[in-house]
Scaffold this motif. Structure first.
Motif, PDB file in Angstrom:
ATOM      1  N   GLY A   1     -24.374 -11.474  12.867  1.00  0.00           N
ATOM      2  CA  GLY A   1     -23.641 -12.080  13.977  1.00  0.00           C
ATOM      3  C   GLY A   1     -22.193 -11.584  14.015  1.00  0.00           C
ATOM      4  N   ASN A   2     -21.738 -10.965  12.923  1.00  0.00           N
ATOM      5  CA  ASN A   2     -20.366 -10.451  12.895  1.00  0.00           C
ATOM      6  C   ASN A   2     -20.210  -9.216  13.777  1.00  0.00           C
ATOM      7  OD1 ASN A   2     -19.188 -12.322  11.316  1.00  0.00           O
ATOM      8  ND2 ASN A   2     -19.506 -11.205   9.402  1.00  0.00           N
ATOM      9  N   LYS A   3     -18.964  -8.915  14.113  1.00  0.00           N
ATOM     10  CA  LYS A   3     -18.703  -7.785  15.026  1.00  0.00           C
ATOM     11  C   LYS A   3     -18.119  -6.579  14.309  1.00  0.00           C
ATOM     12  CE  LYS A   3     -19.744  -9.245  19.194  1.00  0.00           C
ATOM     13  NZ  LYS A   3     -21.043  -8.727  19.552  1.00  0.00           N
TER      14      LYS A   3
ATOM     15  N   ASN B   1     -22.990   3.578  15.156  1.00  0.00           N
ATOM     16  CA  ASN B   1     -22.456   3.550  16.528  1.00  0.00           C
ATOM     17  C   ASN B   1     -23.566   3.701  17.557  1.00  0.00           C
ATOM     18  OD1 ASN B   1     -19.883   3.221  15.572  1.00  0.00           O
ATOM     19  ND2 ASN B   1     -19.352   5.395  15.684  1.00  0.00           N
ATOM     20  N   LYS B   2     -24.585   4.468  17.197  1.00  0.00           N
ATOM     21  CA  LYS B   2     -25.695   4.707  18.120  1.00  0.00           C
ATOM     22  C   LYS B   2     -26.645   3.503  18.174  1.00  0.00           C
ATOM     23  CE  LYS B   2     -28.439   8.677  19.103  1.00  0.00           C
ATOM     24  NZ  LYS B   2     -29.066   9.891  18.635  1.00  0.00           N
ATOM     25  N   ASP B   3     -26.991   2.999  16.983  1.00  0.00           N
ATOM     26  CA  ASP B   3     -27.987   1.910  16.918  1.00  0.00           C
ATOM     27  C   ASP B   3     -27.400   0.553  17.307  1.00  0.00           C
ATOM     28  OD1 ASP B   3     -29.611   3.871  15.989  1.00  0.00           O
ATOM     29  OD2 ASP B   3     -30.216   2.857  14.139  1.00  0.00           O
ATOM     30  N   CYS B   4     -26.126   0.336  16.999  1.00  0.00           N
ATOM     31  CA  CYS B   4     -25.513  -0.970  17.311  1.00  0.00           C
ATOM     32  C   CYS B   4     -24.156  -0.728  17.984  1.00  0.00           C
ATOM     33  CB  CYS B   4     -25.339  -1.827  16.058  1.00  0.00           C
ATOM     34  SG  CYS B   4     -26.104  -1.224  14.562  1.00  0.00           S
TER      35      CYS B   4
ATOM     36  N   PRO C   1      -9.041  -7.660   8.893  1.00  0.00           N
ATOM     37  CA  PRO C   1      -9.270  -8.923   8.158  1.00  0.00           C
ATOM     38  C   PRO C   1     -10.546  -9.662   8.548  1.00  0.00           C
ATOM     39  CG  PRO C   1      -7.336  -9.060   9.612  1.00  0.00           C
ATOM     40  CD  PRO C   1      -7.785  -7.646   9.648  1.00  0.00           C
ATOM     41  N   ASP C   2     -11.096  -9.384   9.739  1.00  0.00           N
ATOM     42  CA  ASP C   2     -12.316 -10.100  10.149  1.00  0.00           C
ATOM     43  C   ASP C   2     -13.593  -9.353   9.769  1.00  0.00           C
ATOM     44  OD1 ASP C   2     -10.786 -12.101  11.274  1.00  0.00           O
ATOM     45  OD2 ASP C   2     -10.611 -11.009  13.187  1.00  0.00           O
TER      46      ASP C   2
END
Ligand code: 13P
Ligand code: SF4
Length: 311
Positions: A234-236, A251-254, A199-200
């Motif tokens: 800014g979101n995760k 996954n590699k870059d962030c 949901p986030d």
């Protein structure tokens, strides 16, 4: 002498070492699309979306380009750099959407609408590009259409990208009925279910998705546009509505972000036909080589160059 690739199952590390060695010897550069399998992305000199790869291919200091992607991408590189050897390591890595329109079908359309400009998605054959005024990719399609004087636009082959562009222009877009089977099979229910699970998370989708899926998304981007957004936001958490191979690069870059595929079924089987073994064999033998007949390449280059000239 036994060729290296005939030996039994060398490990990934050995493949990588041999590829790096041969790359140097042959003055080769490896380009990979964001959908390639992780191991292939990891040995590439440059990874990108269709526009970034086309720009890169037009401006490389190398004798050989190893194109880890699908046929129209290697064709575009061969058209832009006719003096270089362009290799497509998996000879059968085609794009089914690019095969949904032929040059003959486009000629009939042009006769029916003589005042319309022809915009072709880069996911087309060289022959279709040769019949088009200008190319576009998912990252510049709106800009390309808006740059034209004509009010009527024949847009081939992706109906979904065509309908996405139509949201942002007053021009009359006449899309061909083609589609990408990977994106077109993503449904609004997939979005609803993914949002329930996460949901986030923000929902990012590719413009090759259907209009009703685009309607439910937070953002619409090309593949590299999605990666940039994930890294800069800014979101995760993110739900990613495109081919699953892109998650490797995210996954590699962030590594601090969590990216979930919108649909685990969004797999482009032809993008997955390239592996390290084929890349190595391709460098060893300088095959399969992508070539385009000169008369077709000369015409198609105009459409690609017009696109690249629009920054
Ligand atoms: P982009 O990487 O340009 O967004 O294109 C996606 C695609 O489907 C390539 O085949
Ligand atoms: Fe073609 Fe779709 Fe595969 Fe891209 S993801 S290569 S458009 S079939």
């Amino acid at each position: 002498m036994t060729s290296y690739t005939e030996k039994v199952a060398p490990d990934t590390k050995t493949f990588k070492e041999e590829i790096l060695k041969l790359k140097k010897e042959k003055n080769a550069v490896i380009l990979a699309h964001n959908y390639q399998i992780g191991e292939v992305q990891d040995i590439a000199d440059f990874i990108g979306d269709s526009l970034e790869l086309a720009r890169k291919a037009s401006n490389l200091d190398a004798d050989v380009i190893v194109f880890c992607g699908v046929d129209f991408m290697a064709e575009t590189a061969a058209i832009l750099s006719p003096e270089k050897t362009v290799l497509l390591p998996a000879a059968d890595a085609n794009c089914p959407m690019a095969e949904m329109i032929t040059a003959g079908e486009l000629r009939v359309l042009k006769e029916r609408f003589p005042d319309a400009a022809v915009v072709c998605y880069v996911n087309t054959s060289a022959e279709v590009k040769a019949e088009s005024y200008i190319c576009c990719t998912s990252s510049n399609a709106v800009k390309i259409v808006e740059s034209l004087d004509e009010d009527q636009i024949i847009f081939v082959p992706d109906k979904n990208l065509g309908s996405y562009v139509a949201r942002f222009t007053d021009k009359q877009i006449m899309p061909w009925e083609g589609f990408c089977f990977v994106h077109d099979r993503i449904t609004p229910e997939d979005v609803i279910n993914a949002r329930k699970l996460h949901p986030d998370a923000e929902v990012l989708v590719h413009p090759e998705c259907r209009a009703e899926v685009v309607d439910l998304a937070d953002h619409v981007y090309s593949t590299s546009g999605m990666i940039k957004h994930v890294c800069e936001s800014g979101n995760k958490e993110f739900i990613i509505g495109t081919e699953v191979g892109i998650i490797h690069r995210m996954n590699k870059d962030c590594p601090d972000k969590s990216c979930y595929p919108l649909s685990p079924n969004a797999i482009c089987i032809t993008m997955k036909r390239t592996d390290l073994h084929k890349v190595l064999r391709s460098l060893e033998t300088l095959t399969p080589e992508m070539t385009v007949p000169k008369d077709v390449a000369d015409k198609a280059r105009l459409a690609i160059r017009r696109m690249l000239d629009i920054k």
